[in-house]
Enzyme design. Structure first.
Site, short mmCIF file in Angstrom:
data_model
loop_
_atom_site.label_atom_id
_atom_site.label_comp_id
_atom_site.label_asym_id
_atom_site.label_seq_id
_atom_site.Cartn_x
_atom_site.Cartn_y
_atom_site.Cartn_z
N TYR A 1 2.04 -24.25 21.54
CA TYR A 1 2.51 -25.34 20.00
C TYR A 1 1.98 -26.22 19.87
O TYR A 1 1.12 -26.77 18.95
CB TYR A 1 3.54 -24.95 20.13
CG TYR A 1 4.71 -24.94 18.79
CD1 TYR A 1 3.90 -24.14 17.48
CD2 TYR A 1 4.64 -26.54 18.17
CE1 TYR A 1 4.31 -24.08 16.15
CE2 TYR A 1 5.24 -26.20 17.02
CZ TYR A 1 5.26 -25.07 15.53
OH TYR A 1 5.62 -25.91 14.01
N LYS B 1 -1.05 -27.02 17.31
CA LYS B 1 -0.97 -28.04 16.68
C LYS B 1 -2.05 -28.75 16.10
O LYS B 1 -2.44 -29.25 15.30
CB LYS B 1 0.28 -28.31 15.92
CG LYS B 1 1.54 -26.69 15.84
CD LYS B 1 0.85 -26.00 14.23
CE LYS B 1 2.09 -25.54 14.07
NZ LYS B 1 1.32 -24.27 12.72
P1 NAP Z 1 8.64 -18.99 9.96
O1 NAP Z 1 9.97 -19.03 8.94
O2 NAP Z 1 9.54 -18.71 11.42
O3 NAP Z 1 7.96 -17.93 8.87
C1 NAP Z 1 6.67 -17.77 10.05
C2 NAP Z 1 5.97 -16.99 8.65
O4 NAP Z 1 5.00 -16.85 9.25
C3 NAP Z 1 6.12 -16.00 8.41
O5 NAP Z 1 5.89 -15.63 7.23
C4 NAP Z 1 5.98 -15.00 9.68
O6 NAP Z 1 5.07 -13.98 8.67
C5 NAP Z 1 4.17 -15.44 9.64
N1 NAP Z 1 3.59 -14.61 11.18
C6 NAP Z 1 3.96 -14.84 12.63
N2 NAP Z 1 3.50 -14.10 12.89
C7 NAP Z 1 2.52 -13.83 12.19
C8 NAP Z 1 1.32 -12.73 12.82
N3 NAP Z 1 1.09 -12.36 14.39
N4 NAP Z 1 0.47 -12.16 11.70
C9 NAP Z 1 0.68 -13.01 10.16
N5 NAP Z 1 1.89 -14.09 10.31
C10 NAP Z 1 2.39 -14.77 11.15
O7 NAP Z 1 8.64 -20.33 9.84
P2 NAP Z 1 8.30 -21.59 9.22
O8 NAP Z 1 9.70 -22.54 9.43
O9 NAP Z 1 8.14 -21.15 7.80
O10 NAP Z 1 7.38 -22.41 9.39
C11 NAP Z 1 6.03 -21.96 8.14
C12 NAP Z 1 4.69 -23.25 9.21
O11 NAP Z 1 5.04 -24.28 9.25
C13 NAP Z 1 4.62 -22.87 10.84
O12 NAP Z 1 2.91 -23.11 11.16
C14 NAP Z 1 5.27 -24.19 11.41
O13 NAP Z 1 4.35 -23.94 12.83
C15 NAP Z 1 4.96 -25.31 10.93
N6 NAP Z 1 6.39 -25.87 10.80
C16 NAP Z 1 7.17 -25.80 11.31
C17 NAP Z 1 8.54 -26.25 11.23
C18 NAP Z 1 10.37 -26.54 10.73
O14 NAP Z 1 11.08 -27.23 11.43
N7 NAP Z 1 10.27 -24.88 10.60
C19 NAP Z 1 8.20 -28.11 11.72
C20 NAP Z 1 6.85 -27.92 11.91
C21 NAP Z 1 5.92 -27.05 11.26
P3 NAP Z 1 6.16 -12.12 9.39
O15 NAP Z 1 7.58 -13.09 8.82
O16 NAP Z 1 5.86 -11.41 7.69
O17 NAP Z 1 5.93 -11.77 10.11
#
Ligand code: NAP
Length: 249
Positions: free
Chosen positions: A157, A161
């Site tokens: 990851y 990133k």
């Molecule tokens: P999340 O709630 O787990 O949602 C992930 C999203 O990515 C979902 O809409 C999912 O779609 C989509 N996804 C996953 N696998 C996929 C695939 N193979 N093809 C197409 N879409 C896919 O994640 P989040 O926390 O909102 O994170 C969003 C972004 O922020 C990510 O890039 C993550 O790395 C980054 N981020 C998050 C955090 C945190 O603390 N949450 C921190 C730093 C960075 P479906 O559900 O429709 O499959």
């Protein structure tokens, strides 16, 4: 007669849940039409689109599995077909497959690199063609504090990133003269499904590391994306905007 300026159109990947959903809703409030890409959460994507349409925005849900670069790139043409043009791309979809390097499988390495990095490259390359032609565009890539400082147990990851930051800065320099800005937003710990698995005392230990003393909300990340997509951010490019309560400082 002065022609009305067409409404701006955004493509948001991973819009079905968490941060991506908050970004789509923020664009809705900004008067931006949104293509909401998802892979497995069809019902959630449909509910989001219905909510945006009720607010008077044009919105569509587009299914694509971002493990496949052709499906990733295809989102650009499908957005233009459905909503007329493309002004803003947010590469937000992401997955984690955590584990120590010594035990990390090739499959877990490959999936995270494919979804979190290669898909963003495929979408950016496809989106740049129309954006260069129209001499305007905004690309915002959602990276992570893990990509900035590294994180034990997240080599795949963090590598994806960190790669996204290099991709962002390089593309930004290639297209800065064409009216296109390319930036990254680096969230810290945000309350979503992605972090919901972290439980018990670990949550308290993590919280103690955050100068702000709390997790962020998806809406706080979406506000940064909305700003970078707005006319107010026209001279900001190749930048990594940290939304992490001071964690990476
Ligand atoms: P999340 O709630 O787990 O949602 C992930 C999203 O990515 C979902 O809409 C999912 O779609 C989509 N996804 C996953 N696998 C996929 C695939 N193979 N093809 C197409 N879409 C896919 O994640 P989040 O926390 O909102 O994170 C969003 C972004 O922020 C990510 O890039 C993550 O790395 C980054 N981020 C998050 C955090 C945190 O603390 N949450 C921190 C730093 C960075 P479906 O559900 O429709 O499959």
């Amino acid at each position: 007669m002065v022609e009305a300026r067409p409404r701006r159109v955004a493509l948001v990947t991973g819009a079905s849940r968490g941060i991506g959903r908050a970004i789509a809703l923020a664009f809705g409030r900004d008067g931006v039409d949104v293509a909401c890409a998802y892979s497995s959460s069809a019902a959630a994507a449909a509910e989001l689109v219905a909510q945006l349409q009720e607010q008077g925005e044009r919105a569509v849900a587009l299914e694509a599995d971002l493990r496949d670069p052709a499906q990733a790139a295809g989102l650009v043409g499908r957005t233009i077909e459905a909503l007329g043009h493309l002004d803003i791309v947010v590469n937000n979809a992401g997955v984690t497959r955590d584990g120590l390097v010594l035990r990390m499988s090739d499959a877990d390495w490959d999936e995270v690199i494919a979804v979190d990095l290669s898909a963003a490259f495929a979408v950016c390359r496809a989106a740049l063609r129309p954006m260069v032609r129209q001499r305007s565009g905004r690309i915002i890539n959602i990276t992570s504090v893990s990509g900035v400082v590294g994180n034990a147990g997240q080599a795949n990851y963090a590598a994806a990133k960190a790669g996204l930051i290099g991709l962002t800065k390089s593309i930004a320099k290639e297209v800065a003269g064409r009216g296109i800005t390319v930036n990254a937003v680096a969230p810290g710990f945000i309350d979503t499904d992605l972090t919901a698995g972290i439980g018990g005392t670990v949550v308290e230990q993590l919280r103690a590391l955050i100068p702000a003393g709390r997790y962020g909300s998806p809406e706080e990340v979406a506000a940064a994306v909305s700003f970078l997509a707005s006319p107010a951010a026209s001279y900001i490019t190749a930048c990594v905007l940290h939304v992490d309560g001071g964690l990476a400082a």
